[in-house]
Write a protein that holds these residues in place. Structure first.
Motif, PDB file in Angstrom:
ATOM      1  N   ILE A 198       0.850  -1.204   0.000  1.00  0.00           N
ATOM      2  CA  ILE A 198       0.000   0.000   0.000  1.00  0.00           C
ATOM      3  C   ILE A 198       0.880   1.247   0.000  1.00  0.00           C
ATOM      4  O   ILE A 198       0.623   2.208  -0.734  1.00  0.00           O
ATOM      5  N   ALA A 199       1.952   1.226   0.815  1.00  0.00           N
ATOM      6  CA  ALA A 199       2.876   2.375   0.855  1.00  0.00           C
ATOM      7  C   ALA A 199       3.471   2.621  -0.528  1.00  0.00           C
ATOM      8  O   ALA A 199       3.648   3.772  -0.940  1.00  0.00           O
ATOM      9  N   ASN A 200       3.762   1.549  -1.266  1.00  0.00           N
ATOM     10  CA  ASN A 200       4.329   1.698  -2.621  1.00  0.00           C
ATOM     11  C   ASN A 200       3.278   2.159  -3.627  1.00  0.00           C
ATOM     12  O   ASN A 200       3.578   2.959  -4.520  1.00  0.00           O
ATOM     13  N   PHE A 201       2.058   1.650  -3.508  1.00  0.00           N
ATOM     14  CA  PHE A 201       0.980   2.119  -4.396  1.00  0.00           C
ATOM     15  C   PHE A 201       0.689   3.601  -4.136  1.00  0.00           C
ATOM     16  O   PHE A 201       0.238   4.315  -5.022  1.00  0.00           O
ATOM     17  N   ALA A 202       0.954   4.038  -2.891  1.00  0.00           N
ATOM     18  CA  ALA A 202       0.633   5.421  -2.495  1.00  0.00           C
ATOM     19  C   ALA A 202       1.772   6.379  -2.825  1.00  0.00           C
ATOM     20  O   ALA A 202       2.114   7.244  -2.023  1.00  0.00           O
ATOM     21  N   ARG A 203       2.336   6.224  -4.011  1.00  0.00           N
ATOM     22  CA  ARG A 203       3.453   7.096  -4.375  1.00  0.00           C
ATOM     23  C   ARG A 203       3.047   8.200  -5.350  1.00  0.00           C
ATOM     24  O   ARG A 203       3.878   8.920  -5.850  1.00  0.00           O
ATOM     25  N   ASP A 228      -0.384  11.154  -6.056  1.00  0.00           N
ATOM     26  CA  ASP A 228      -1.604  11.700  -5.443  1.00  0.00           C
ATOM     27  C   ASP A 228      -2.873  10.990  -5.896  1.00  0.00           C
ATOM     28  O   ASP A 228      -3.766  10.726  -5.091  1.00  0.00           O
ATOM     29  N   GLY A 229      -2.947  10.676  -7.197  1.00  0.00           N
ATOM     30  CA  GLY A 229      -4.153  10.019  -7.720  1.00  0.00           C
ATOM     31  C   GLY A 229      -4.432   8.700  -7.019  1.00  0.00           C
ATOM     32  O   GLY A 229      -5.567   8.427  -6.599  1.00  0.00           O
ATOM     33  N   ASN A 230      -3.406   7.886  -6.889  1.00  0.00           N
ATOM     34  CA  ASN A 230      -3.563   6.597  -6.204  1.00  0.00           C
ATOM     35  C   ASN A 230      -3.970   6.800  -4.749  1.00  0.00           C
ATOM     36  O   ASN A 230      -4.824   6.090  -4.211  1.00  0.00           O
ATOM     37  N   CYS A 231      -3.331   7.780  -4.087  1.00  0.00           N
ATOM     38  CA  CYS A 231      -3.619   8.043  -2.667  1.00  0.00           C
ATOM     39  C   CYS A 231      -5.082   8.433  -2.469  1.00  0.00           C
ATOM     40  O   CYS A 231      -5.754   7.936  -1.554  1.00  0.00           O
ATOM     41  N   ILE A 232      -5.557   9.335  -3.326  1.00  0.00           N
ATOM     42  CA  ILE A 232      -6.945   9.815  -3.200  1.00  0.00           C
ATOM     43  C   ILE A 232      -7.912   8.652  -3.410  1.00  0.00           C
ATOM     44  O   ILE A 232      -8.868   8.470  -2.649  1.00  0.00           O
ATOM     45  N   HIS A 233      -7.622   7.826  -4.423  1.00  0.00           N
ATOM     46  CA  HIS A 233      -8.483   6.665  -4.692  1.00  0.00           C
ATOM     47  C   HIS A 233      -8.513   5.720  -3.487  1.00  0.00           C
ATOM     48  O   HIS A 233      -9.574   5.242  -3.079  1.00  0.00           O
ATOM     49  N   VAL A 288       7.263  -4.875  15.219  1.00  0.00           N
ATOM     50  CA  VAL A 288       7.824  -3.556  14.884  1.00  0.00           C
ATOM     51  C   VAL A 288       7.828  -3.306  13.374  1.00  0.00           C
ATOM     52  O   VAL A 288       7.528  -2.202  12.909  1.00  0.00           O
ATOM     53  N   THR A 289       8.159  -4.338  12.603  1.00  0.00           N
ATOM     54  CA  THR A 289       8.220  -4.141  11.142  1.00  0.00           C
ATOM     55  C   THR A 289       6.821  -3.858  10.579  1.00  0.00           C
ATOM     56  O   THR A 289       6.677  -3.062   9.649  1.00  0.00           O
ATOM     57  N   VAL A 290       5.798  -4.487  11.160  1.00  0.00           N
ATOM     58  CA  VAL A 290       4.420  -4.237  10.704  1.00  0.00           C
ATOM     59  C   VAL A 290       4.002  -2.814  11.096  1.00  0.00           C
ATOM     60  O   VAL A 290       3.404  -2.091  10.297  1.00  0.00           O
ATOM     61  N   GLN A 291       4.321  -2.416  12.328  1.00  0.00           N
ATOM     62  CA  GLN A 291       4.010  -1.038  12.765  1.00  0.00           C
ATOM     63  C   GLN A 291       4.639  -0.025  11.808  1.00  0.00           C
ATOM     64  O   GLN A 291       3.977   0.912  11.346  1.00  0.00           O
ATOM     65  N   HIS A 292       5.922  -0.240  11.514  1.00  0.00           N
ATOM     66  CA  HIS A 292       6.674   0.672  10.651  1.00  0.00           C
ATOM     67  C   HIS A 292       6.040   0.745   9.257  1.00  0.00           C
ATOM     68  O   HIS A 292       5.867   1.828   8.683  1.00  0.00           O
ATOM     69  N   ALA A 293       5.671  -0.425   8.718  1.00  0.00           N
ATOM     70  CA  ALA A 293       5.101  -0.477   7.360  1.00  0.00           C
ATOM     71  C   ALA A 293       3.733   0.205   7.314  1.00  0.00           C
ATOM     72  O   ALA A 293       3.436   0.964   6.380  1.00  0.00           O
ATOM     73  N   ALA A 294       2.890  -0.054   8.309  1.00  0.00           N
ATOM     74  CA  ALA A 294       1.546   0.540   8.324  1.00  0.00           C
ATOM     75  C   ALA A 294       1.632   2.059   8.478  1.00  0.00           C
ATOM     76  O   ALA A 294       0.890   2.802   7.821  1.00  0.00           O
ATOM     77  N   LEU A 295       2.542   2.524   9.323  1.00  0.00           N
ATOM     78  CA  LEU A 295       2.722   3.973   9.484  1.00  0.00           C
ATOM     79  C   LEU A 295       3.274   4.602   8.200  1.00  0.00           C
ATOM     80  O   LEU A 295       2.891   5.714   7.832  1.00  0.00           O
ATOM     81  N   SER A 296       4.170   3.875   7.504  1.00  0.00           N
ATOM     82  CA  SER A 296       4.695   4.365   6.209  1.00  0.00           C
ATOM     83  C   SER A 296       3.563   4.565   5.219  1.00  0.00           C
ATOM     84  O   SER A 296       3.510   5.570   4.488  1.00  0.00           O
ATOM     85  N   ALA A 297       2.642   3.586   5.183  1.00  0.00           N
ATOM     86  CA  ALA A 297       1.513   3.658   4.254  1.00  0.00           C
ATOM     87  C   ALA A 297       0.619   4.849   4.601  1.00  0.00           C
ATOM     88  O   ALA A 297       0.207   5.616   3.723  1.00  0.00           O
ATOM     89  N   LEU A 298       0.327   5.035   5.897  1.00  0.00           N
ATOM     90  CA  LEU A 298      -0.528   6.154   6.314  1.00  0.00           C
ATOM     91  C   LEU A 298       0.141   7.495   6.004  1.00  0.00           C
ATOM     92  O   LEU A 298      -0.519   8.444   5.564  1.00  0.00           O
ATOM     93  N   ARG A 299       1.445   7.573   6.220  1.00  0.00           N
ATOM     94  CA  ARG A 299       2.165   8.814   5.929  1.00  0.00           C
ATOM     95  C   ARG A 299       2.025   9.178   4.454  1.00  0.00           C
ATOM     96  O   ARG A 299       1.747  10.332   4.102  1.00  0.00           O
ATOM     97  N   ASN A 300       2.233   8.188   3.576  1.00  0.00           N
ATOM     98  CA  ASN A 300       2.132   8.452   2.134  1.00  0.00           C
ATOM     99  C   ASN A 300       0.712   8.852   1.739  1.00  0.00           C
ATOM    100  O   ASN A 300       0.512   9.756   0.924  1.00  0.00           O
TER     101      ASN A 300
END
Length: 559
Positions: A292-297, A299-304, A327-339
């Motif tokens: 999800i973090a990679n798909f969210a690279r 704006d169009g994808n993020c908005i969708h 910890v790795t899951v926490q880090h990944a989920a937060l990365s996705a939310l940030r993007n």
């Protein structure tokens, strides 16, 4: 054995000179037996005998001895001390020529010989790449895919060569992606799949090859591996699941390959990857969040994705990992939310969904990677969101933690993000209550230090925040600003020819703002500000020059 080997080597030299094929075959067999019995000792005798030069003529494509000679070279090159002598004897070019033969035994032994000579030597591997072995080997893999030994030889060679950056362009010009995807589909054995994975991982670092692998249908193969192994407790299946899901995430790092698989949010691959997030398997949760973090690279994808409700998926995942979480899951989920929080239209939606509340649950984390992403997510969320900045900025627990992390000298990323979030809380809220919370927590000195950062963007953010502090509540901040040497720092920034125009501009705004404080005013008078600022009136940047005139007037009036 040593005597008989010396005798064999002498005979071999004579027969090679005389050209007796039958005797040559017999002597070469004798050498292979000696190598099988005691490889290192026999290799040493071979080196001393000078026979390597004789091998040059015996490696001709028309020579019936070529497979045995290549086999002998492959065996002796298992020893590190024999590799340079093989190169010095000029054996690499004729071996490379033999890769164009049709005889499968010659191809196998030649591949082994080249692989062993060049093992662990980037210089020799680069030489092979320069001689065009990659297209040749890819072609061989396609022609001889039914030959297990030859296939294995090609995969080992690819695994070694793919580590070199110079190889990627050559690989990209072949049909390696189709060959590897085709080969992968046929494999049932774990070991064979593992070999292919070892080639795919370095190749998939190249964006062109990423797209080729997606076009070749590798992703479907990876999804099949995940489906087949997800419920297994076998070590080899767990390893295969990890490798397949990691490789999927790697393919999504390429912009074109990622967009192809996203397919406007309708892609079947995108949908299947989303189903990994609620899984009970930590590896799939991790891969799903990273995907999800990679798909969210963009704006169009993020908005969708925000409109499609993916934020809730991530919040549910985070909630499962608050207490003693992965910890790795926490880090990944937060990365996705940030993007996802980067596009302006997403911020208020994500705040309404309770993202900031969920993220704050991780304030107690002692893991720098989690702290770093947590800070980045909050900073993205409050950008232009005054109410959210006001609410978070008055949260004494959050501000206290930020001030603590501003001193995390062992973790520059966490320290930088903490400073930036402190500044952002002030800049976006423009709230006296937020400023007082930060002053009370001891945060002002960190903003002053941030103004000396090597990054212009951070310097500027700090100066704007300090300007707001001075404008809205100078009295409360006076002691902290004085204790942090704000005025001398501003003098230094204005005197430095290398300071960016925006830094000079905001430093002058701040100087004017602090004149309302008696002790800070005295400090300004004690330094040569008028001299420095009068020079800036002729600055090439018109905004800086104009502000210098205004600042000079202000200082003159109040001196």
């Amino acid at each position: 054995m040593a005597d008989s080997l010396c005798e064999t080597l002498q005979k071999l030299k004579l027969t090679a000179a005389e050209g007796g094929v039958d005797n040559l075959e017999r002597d070469l067999d004798g050498l292979l037996k000696a190598l099988a019995h005691s490889n290192a000792e026999a290799s040493e005798k071979i080196q001393e005998s000078g026979i390597l030069k004789v091998f040059l003529d015996l490696l001709a494509p028309q020579s019936s001895c070529a497979p045995k000679v290549a086999n002998i070279i492959a065996e002796i090159a298992k020893n590190e001390f024999m590799r340079s002598p093989c190169v010095d004897a000029g054996l690499i070019p004729p071996l490379v020529q033999l890769l164009h033969c049709k005889d499968q035994e010659i191809l196998l032994q030649t591949g082994r010989a080249l692989g062993n000579i060049c093992y662990d030597s980037h210089i020799l591997q680069a030489q092979l790449i320069g001689m065009g072995v990659i297209p040749t080997l890819v072609k061989l893999l396609g022609i001889h895919s039914q030959n297990a030994a030859l296939t294995e030889m090609c995969l080992v060679a690819f695994g070694n060569l793919a580590e070199l950056e110079s190889s990627k362009e050559q690989f990209a010009s072949t049909n390696i992606a189709e060959e590897l995807a085709s080969l992968f589909r046929k494999q049932a054995e774990h070991e064979k799949k593992e070999m292919i994975f070892e080639v795919l991982a370095p190749l998939a670092e190249n964006d062109t090859i990423k797209l080729q692998l997606v076009d070749a249908g590798l992703v479907e193969c990876l999804l099949d591996v995940v489906r087949q192994t997800v419920d297994s407790n076998k070590d080899e299946d767990i390893a295969e699941l990890k490798t397949a899901s990691d490789l999927m995430v790697l393919l999504l790092l390429g912009d074109e390959s990622m967009q192809k698989l996203f397919d406007g949010g309708k892609g079947s691959v995108f949908q299947q990857v989303l189903s990994w997030v609620p899984s009970h398997n930590h590896q799939l949760q991790l891969a799903g969040a990273l995907a999800i973090a990679n798909f969210a690279r963009n704006d169009g994808n993020c908005i969708h994705m925000v409109d499609a409700g993916i934020v809730q998926l991530l919040l549910d995942l985070l909630d499962r990992h608050v207490e003693d979480g992965n910890v790795t899951v926490q880090h990944a989920a937060l990365s996705a939310l940030r993007n996802l929080a980067i596009p302006v239209v997403n911020k208020s939606k994500m705040l309404s969904a309770g993202v900031s509340d969920e993220v704050l649950k991780f304030l107690k984390s002692e893991m720098p990677p989690v702290q770093f992403k947590l800070l980045g997510t909050l900073r993205m969320l409050i950008d232009t969101q005054a109410d959210a900045a006001d609410q978070l900025g008055k949260n004494a627990k959050l501000v206290g933690r930020l001030v603590e992390w501003c001193e995390a000298k062992d973790h520059a990323g966490v320290m930088g993000e903490s400073n930036r979030l402190l500044s952002a809380l002030i800049r976006h809220s423009k709230s006296k209550d937020v400023i007082r919370t930060i002053i009370h927590a001891g945060g002002v000195k960190h903003l002053v230090t941030m103004a000396t950062s090597e990054h212009v963007i951070m310097q500027n953010e700090a100066l704007v925040a300090l300007g707001l502090i001075a404008a809205l509540d100078l009295g409360s901040a006076e002691k902290e600003l004085e204790g942090a040497s704000l005025v001398p720092i501003l003098h230094r920034l204005l005197s430095d020819d290398l300071s960016a125009p925006e830094i000079k501009y905001n430093s002058m705004i701040l100087i004017c703002a602090v004149m309302g404080s008696e002790p800070l005013h005295k400090e300004v008078q004690g330094l040569t500000f008028l001299d420095v600022i009068s020079k800036l009136r002729s600055h090439e940047n018109k905004t800086v020059a104009h502000q210098a005139s205004l600042t000079e007037q202000r200082l003159t009036v109040q001196s």
